[in-house]
Motif scaffolding. Structure first.
Motif, PDB file in Angstrom:
ATOM      1  N   GLY A 139    -105.666  -7.191 -57.500  1.00  0.00           N
ATOM      2  CA  GLY A 139    -105.029  -8.442 -57.106  1.00  0.00           C
ATOM      3  C   GLY A 139    -105.984  -9.605 -56.947  1.00  0.00           C
ATOM      4  N   TYR A 168     -94.035  -9.459 -54.128  1.00  0.00           N
ATOM      5  CA  TYR A 168     -94.273  -8.816 -52.837  1.00  0.00           C
ATOM      6  C   TYR A 168     -93.298  -9.349 -51.788  1.00  0.00           C
ATOM      7  N   ARG A 215    -106.806  -7.397 -50.464  1.00  0.00           N
ATOM      8  CA  ARG A 215    -105.499  -7.278 -49.789  1.00  0.00           C
ATOM      9  C   ARG A 215    -105.418  -8.222 -48.582  1.00  0.00           C
ATOM     10  N   ARG A 224    -104.806 -11.809 -49.786  1.00  0.00           N
ATOM     11  CA  ARG A 224    -103.448 -12.095 -50.237  1.00  0.00           C
ATOM     12  C   ARG A 224    -102.512 -12.280 -49.043  1.00  0.00           C
ATOM     13  N   ILE A 239     -96.489  -3.422 -59.560  1.00  0.00           N
ATOM     14  CA  ILE A 239     -96.027  -3.909 -58.254  1.00  0.00           C
ATOM     15  C   ILE A 239     -94.507  -4.052 -58.219  1.00  0.00           C
ATOM     16  N   TRP A 241    -104.439 -17.446 -58.403  1.00  0.00           N
ATOM     17  CA  TRP A 241    -103.903 -16.641 -59.501  1.00  0.00           C
ATOM     18  C   TRP A 241    -102.625 -17.263 -60.051  1.00  0.00           C
ATOM     19  N   ARG A 292     -97.105 -13.038 -55.819  1.00  0.00           N
ATOM     20  CA  ARG A 292     -97.468 -12.567 -57.159  1.00  0.00           C
ATOM     21  C   ARG A 292     -96.241 -12.488 -58.089  1.00  0.00           C
ATOM     22  N   TYR A 323    -100.273  -4.659 -64.270  1.00  0.00           N
ATOM     23  CA  TYR A 323    -100.320  -4.973 -62.838  1.00  0.00           C
ATOM     24  C   TYR A 323     -98.954  -5.426 -62.342  1.00  0.00           C
TER      25      TYR A 323
END
Length: 473
Positions: free
Chosen positions: A306, A348, A266, A269, A344, A415, A393, A340
């Motif tokens: 993540g 974000y 976390r 990110r 979410i 990612w 993301r 995933y």
């Protein structure tokens, strides 16, 4: 597959054929472990990787993993010894060993390891198999009596750890300096640094690179409690983070490692830095053609936390099924990533702050979702804007065009990122994206695509991301 796979090369994977198979299964980063070798011995391996890279047309990243300080005990008289629970042993400098013989003596040759050791502290040996408690200080900073907390075999030259204790050892050793020079010479793309404790450890490596006139992204391996405690400051100077769960599990309570992993991911990110989860991801596949259910869950949980990358060590270096192991990571990722993204529920949202580029990137992700775009395409000279998009993301894969040939090697850690070297002769960044989109058969016609770029306007002093375009192909 959006999750990146890092494969450690070794005797089981040191051929063009195996490297090629692993890359086709999803590997984008190849790790060379300097704990067991030097740069010159890796030269033929680098040549093989570059052959595969050229043949497949896929940018690959070669990461050299520096070994850092070797923290091991010396030769123990009569070893291997059976140590019973509650048995007493001595731990001290080698010169003290001849004076104490009423119980086994564990010698050390690095006085820094004993500085600050106190009664009540834990000492772990042999990868945590033997646990001791300091019960008596005989000579401060030199000699201590320990009590075994469990039974086990005590052997010479094994690793030793002091959970929670600040070790006064430089993470960047003389061997590491030699290996860094060699790594740059043979053309490696990234460096992983072992046993990082503070930001200064990372800064030492970067300063040495600066002297050599080079820049490679530095991956800080989080293996100590001190590094966990200092993660916010380390993230300011490191280019990526590795959650090295093996040594971390010796430094911290094993039961706390899963939560530490989630917190580190976390934090990375939020800092727009890629994070690697490593150690024993599919360890049973060293000898077995399929993983255990627990291992499959472990990989899936790292992805759902993540993580940008999953790293394989023994599985691909010495295992019987290196390419198949990568294939299982791919299968797990492809099954896990949709859930995933569903969980979410959209990109974000940024925290409330004055950060136009972050909000512009977030807007690009929202717009891509709204029109069901197959991809987000961005232009970034340094990769900075692509990293911010990645941190949101998005559901869409990100294609980052850059004219700088050194940038794709770093972007491989992120990612969902596909780095592409663009044609620098086209002056307008947006035009580069349009040319790439129109010429790529993987992007179907009849769809809308989101293009993110930056072109200086009369009031701008430097090039920054300032434009989103909805482009219908």
């Amino acid at each position: 597959m959006r999750t990146k796979v890092i494969a450690t090369l070794g005797p089981a994977s040191g051929s063009v054929e195996i490297i090629r198979k692993m890359v086709l299964n999803g590997v984008r980063i190849l790790r060379l472990n300097f704990s067991h070798s030097d740069a010159e011995s890796f030269r033929p391996v680098v040549k093989m990787i570059r052959e595969v890279e050229k043949d497949l047309g896929i940018p690959l990243t070669i990461m050299g993993d520096l070994c850092g300080p070797k923290i091991r005990v010396g030769v123990i008289a009569g070893a291997p010894l059976n140590i019973g629970q509650d048995a007493d042993v001595y731990l001290g400098m080698s010169e003290e060993s001849g004076k104490y013989s009423d119980c086994p003596f564990i010698p050390l040759d690095q006085p820094e390891l004993l500085h600050g050791l106190e009664t009540g502290m834990l000492v772990s040996l042999s990868d945590g198999i033997l646990q001791f408690l300091v019960t008596e200080t005989i000579i401060k900073d030199k000699l201590y009596k320990l009590q075994a907390q469990n039974a086990g075999i005590l052997s010479s030259r094994k690793g030793i750890a002091f959970p929670g204790k600040n070790l006064a050892l430089a993470a960047f050793t003389e061997k590491d300096k030699v290996d860094l020079i060699g790594a740059i010479e043979i053309g490696l793309d990234a460096i992983a640094m072992s046993f990082v404790q503070t930001p200064k450890d990372v800064e030492d490596v970067k300063a040495e690179m600066h002297k050599l006139g080079a820049w490679l992204p530095v991956v800080a391996k989080i293996e100590r409690q001190n590094a966990v405690d200092n993660i916010e400051e380390i993230l300011k100077v490191a280019d990526a983070i590795m959650v090295a769960r093996g040594d971390l599990g010796l430094e911290c309570k094993l039961s706390s490692v899963p939560v530490i992993q989630k917190k580190l991911i976390r934090a990375c990110r939020h800092a727009q830095k890629p994070v690697i989860v490593a150690t024993q991801m599919l360890l049973s596949m060293v000898k077995n053609p399929i993983p255990t259910r627990a291992e499959a869950n472990d990989v899936a949980n790292a992805i759902m936390d993540g993580a940008d990358c999953c790293m394989l060590s023994e599985e691909t270096a010495i295992g019987d099924y290196p390419a198949e192991t990568v294939g299982f990571i791919r299968e797990i990722a492809e099954a896990t990533e949709p859930y995933y993204l569903e969980r979410i529920d959209g990109p974000y949202k940024p925290t409330k702050e004055i950060n136009p580029i972050k909000y512009l990137s977030y807007s690009a992700c929202l717009l891509a979702d709204n029109i069901d775009s197959p991809a987000i395409l961005c232009h970034s000279s340094s990769g900075a804007s692509a990293k911010i998009i990645c941190s949101r993301r998005p559901r869409q894969p990100i294609h980052c065009l850059t004219p700088d040939k050194s940038v794709p090697a770093y972007l491989n850690f992120f990612w969902g990122m596909t780095p592409v070297i663009t044609d620098a002769t086209i002056p307008v960044h947006r035009a580069r994206l349009e040319r790439y989109l129109e010429g790529n058969k993987d992007f179907p016609r009849g769809k809308g695509y989101i293009l993110v770029s930056g072109q200086p306007t009369p009031g701008q002093t430097e090039s920054k991301t300032n434009e989103i375009k909805l482009y219908y192909k």
